[in-house]
Motif scaffolding. Sequence first.
Motif, PDB file in Angstrom:
ATOM      1  N   THR A  13       5.187   0.549   8.821  1.00 39.63           N
ATOM      2  CA  THR A  13       6.242   0.408   8.800  1.00 39.63           C
ATOM      3  C   THR A  13       7.044  -1.273   9.779  1.00 39.63           C
ATOM      4  O   THR A  13       6.276  -1.060  10.243  1.00 39.63           O
ATOM      5  CB  THR A  13       7.484   1.328   9.545  1.00 39.63           C
ATOM      6  N   THR A  14       7.064  -2.162   8.882  1.00 37.85           N
ATOM      7  CA  THR A  14       7.367  -3.420   9.414  1.00 37.85           C
ATOM      8  C   THR A  14       8.795  -4.023   9.377  1.00 37.85           C
ATOM      9  O   THR A  14       9.494  -2.827   8.808  1.00 37.85           O
ATOM     10  CB  THR A  14       6.736  -4.469   8.638  1.00 37.85           C
ATOM     11  N   ALA A  15       9.613  -4.914   9.958  1.00 32.32           N
ATOM     12  CA  ALA A  15      11.212  -5.076   9.749  1.00 32.32           C
ATOM     13  C   ALA A  15      11.093  -5.642   8.166  1.00 32.32           C
ATOM     14  O   ALA A  15      12.314  -5.678   7.875  1.00 32.32           O
ATOM     15  CB  ALA A  15      10.941  -6.212  10.590  1.00 32.32           C
ATOM     16  N   TYR A  16      10.205  -6.226   7.496  1.00 29.53           N
ATOM     17  CA  TYR A  16       9.937  -6.708   6.688  1.00 29.53           C
ATOM     18  C   TYR A  16      10.060  -5.288   5.347  1.00 29.53           C
ATOM     19  O   TYR A  16      10.678  -5.771   4.460  1.00 29.53           O
ATOM     20  CB  TYR A  16       8.516  -7.367   5.715  1.00 29.53           C
ATOM     21  N   GLY A  17       9.632  -4.451   5.445  1.00 29.59           N
ATOM     22  CA  GLY A  17      10.205  -3.208   5.168  1.00 29.59           C
ATOM     23  C   GLY A  17       8.425  -2.570   5.185  1.00 29.59           C
ATOM     24  O   GLY A  17       7.168  -2.994   5.797  1.00 29.59           O
ATOM     25  N   ASP A  18       8.018  -1.622   4.538  1.00 28.96           N
ATOM     26  CA  ASP A  18       7.110  -0.557   4.463  1.00 28.96           C
ATOM     27  C   ASP A  18       5.936  -1.735   3.599  1.00 28.96           C
ATOM     28  O   ASP A  18       6.104  -1.858   2.944  1.00 28.96           O
ATOM     29  CB  ASP A  18       6.495   0.657   3.602  1.00 28.96           C
ATOM     30  N   GLY A  19       4.572  -1.352   4.429  1.00 29.51           N
ATOM     31  CA  GLY A  19       3.595  -2.066   3.732  1.00 29.51           C
ATOM     32  C   GLY A  19       1.941  -1.508   4.448  1.00 29.51           C
ATOM     33  O   GLY A  19       1.960  -0.422   5.423  1.00 29.51           O
ATOM     34  N   TYR A  20       0.783  -1.852   3.975  1.00 23.29           N
ATOM     35  CA  TYR A  20      -0.362  -1.692   4.621  1.00 23.29           C
ATOM     36  C   TYR A  20      -0.836  -2.771   5.375  1.00 23.29           C
ATOM     37  O   TYR A  20      -0.777  -3.942   5.041  1.00 23.29           O
ATOM     38  CB  TYR A  20      -1.524  -1.175   3.095  1.00 23.29           C
ATOM     39  N   ILE A  21      -1.300  -2.107   6.264  1.00 30.43           N
ATOM     40  CA  ILE A  21      -2.544  -3.463   7.326  1.00 30.43           C
ATOM     41  C   ILE A  21      -3.760  -4.068   6.066  1.00 30.43           C
ATOM     42  O   ILE A  21      -4.220  -2.404   5.737  1.00 30.43           O
ATOM     43  CB  ILE A  21      -2.621  -2.345   8.411  1.00 30.43           C
ATOM     44  N   TRP A  22      -3.842  -4.954   5.872  1.00 25.48           N
ATOM     45  CA  TRP A  22      -5.445  -5.599   5.120  1.00 25.48           C
ATOM     46  C   TRP A  22      -6.252  -5.594   5.925  1.00 25.48           C
ATOM     47  O   TRP A  22      -7.246  -6.057   5.649  1.00 25.48           O
ATOM     48  CB  TRP A  22      -4.624  -5.951   3.796  1.00 25.48           C
ATOM     49  N   TYR A  35      -2.779  -8.996  12.388  1.00 25.01           N
ATOM     50  CA  TYR A  35      -3.161  -8.016  11.422  1.00 25.01           C
ATOM     51  C   TYR A  35      -2.329  -9.160  10.382  1.00 25.01           C
ATOM     52  O   TYR A  35      -1.067  -9.065  10.273  1.00 25.01           O
ATOM     53  CB  TYR A  35      -2.211  -6.749  11.308  1.00 25.01           C
ATOM     54  N   THR A  36      -3.150  -9.095   8.987  1.00 22.28           N
ATOM     55  CA  THR A  36      -1.969  -9.227   7.492  1.00 22.28           C
ATOM     56  C   THR A  36      -1.835  -7.782   7.102  1.00 22.28           C
ATOM     57  O   THR A  36      -2.039  -7.050   6.922  1.00 22.28           O
ATOM     58  CB  THR A  36      -3.799  -9.412   6.881  1.00 22.28           C
ATOM     59  N   VAL A  37      -0.406  -7.881   6.539  1.00 19.35           N
ATOM     60  CA  VAL A  37       0.026  -6.958   6.285  1.00 19.35           C
ATOM     61  C   VAL A  37       1.410  -7.233   5.155  1.00 19.35           C
ATOM     62  O   VAL A  37       1.385  -8.452   5.196  1.00 19.35           O
ATOM     63  CB  VAL A  37       1.375  -6.247   7.078  1.00 19.35           C
ATOM     64  N   ILE A  38       0.590  -6.343   3.791  1.00 20.77           N
ATOM     65  CA  ILE A  38       0.575  -6.323   2.175  1.00 20.77           C
ATOM     66  C   ILE A  38       2.148  -5.651   2.395  1.00 20.77           C
ATOM     67  O   ILE A  38       1.643  -4.241   2.150  1.00 20.77           O
ATOM     68  CB  ILE A  38       0.121  -5.912   1.308  1.00 20.77           C
ATOM     69  N   ILE A  39       3.263  -6.092   2.188  1.00 22.53           N
ATOM     70  CA  ILE A  39       4.364  -5.192   1.996  1.00 22.53           C
ATOM     71  C   ILE A  39       4.615  -4.444   0.419  1.00 22.53           C
ATOM     72  O   ILE A  39       4.762  -5.754  -0.538  1.00 22.53           O
ATOM     73  CB  ILE A  39       5.822  -6.198   1.797  1.00 22.53           C
ATOM     74  N   LYS A  40       4.938  -3.436   0.180  1.00 20.86           N
ATOM     75  CA  LYS A  40       4.581  -3.254  -0.582  1.00 20.86           C
ATOM     76  C   LYS A  40       5.237  -3.384  -1.635  1.00 20.86           C
ATOM     77  O   LYS A  40       5.636  -3.473  -2.742  1.00 20.86           O
ATOM     78  CB  LYS A  40       4.940  -1.240  -0.489  1.00 20.86           C
ATOM     79  N   GLU A  41       6.953  -3.321  -1.166  1.00 23.86           N
ATOM     80  CA  GLU A  41       8.090  -3.712  -2.610  1.00 23.86           C
ATOM     81  C   GLU A  41       7.902  -5.176  -3.489  1.00 23.86           C
ATOM     82  O   GLU A  41       8.532  -5.164  -3.995  1.00 23.86           O
ATOM     83  CB  GLU A  41       9.592  -3.679  -1.739  1.00 23.86           C
ATOM     84  N   THR A  42       7.403  -5.766  -2.369  1.00 26.49           N
ATOM     85  CA  THR A  42       7.743  -7.745  -2.466  1.00 26.49           C
ATOM     86  C   THR A  42       6.674  -8.021  -2.820  1.00 26.49           C
ATOM     87  O   THR A  42       6.161  -9.074  -3.301  1.00 26.49           O
ATOM     88  CB  THR A  42       8.561  -8.576  -1.208  1.00 26.49           C
ATOM     89  N   GLY A  43       5.394  -7.598  -2.457  1.00 24.96           N
ATOM     90  CA  GLY A  43       3.731  -7.543  -2.402  1.00 24.96           C
ATOM     91  C   GLY A  43       3.459  -9.436  -2.090  1.00 24.96           C
ATOM     92  O   GLY A  43       2.260 -10.389  -1.598  1.00 24.96           O
ATOM     93  N   GLU A  44       4.556  -9.546  -0.575  1.00 21.66           N
ATOM     94  CA  GLU A  44       4.134 -10.639   0.292  1.00 21.66           C
ATOM     95  C   GLU A  44       3.059 -10.228   1.334  1.00 21.66           C
ATOM     96  O   GLU A  44       3.410  -9.097   1.652  1.00 21.66           O
ATOM     97  CB  GLU A  44       6.073 -11.085   1.134  1.00 21.66           C
ATOM     98  N   CYS A  45       2.514 -11.434   1.755  1.00 21.33           N
ATOM     99  CA  CYS A  45       1.571 -10.656   2.994  1.00 21.33           C
ATOM    100  C   CYS A  45       1.820 -11.626   4.176  1.00 21.33           C
ATOM    101  O   CYS A  45       2.733 -12.780   4.406  1.00 21.33           O
ATOM    102  CB  CYS A  45       0.578 -11.657   2.699  1.00 21.33           C
TER     103      CYS A  45
END
Length: 87
Positions: A13-22, A35-45
């Motif tokens: 969970t991040t300030a930008y929304g939920d995502g995955y550490i890639w 850490y490079t995190v991909i945000i689930k909702e927007t696809g932003e890295c």
Amino acid sequence: MLAFEFKQPLEVTTAYGDGYIWYMIDYGPHADTLYTVIIKETGECWQMCHKDFRVKTNTTLGIRKHYESPQNKAVRSQAHTNSAVKQ
């Protein structure tokens, strides 16, 4: 420098929304690990330090507690600082 690509991304969970550490990059003892995190909702890295995200609940990994969002923690901390200054 050490670079590591997660074969099974870790949900956070991040300030930008939920995502995955890639991906993770460790530059050594004198710099934060990135850490490079991909945000689930927007696809932003986004590249983040460890203080910018929280691991989501995962009973398989033994993570049973729901942790506060980093964004909420920062807002609450700022409010506490401001109230201390006013007194």
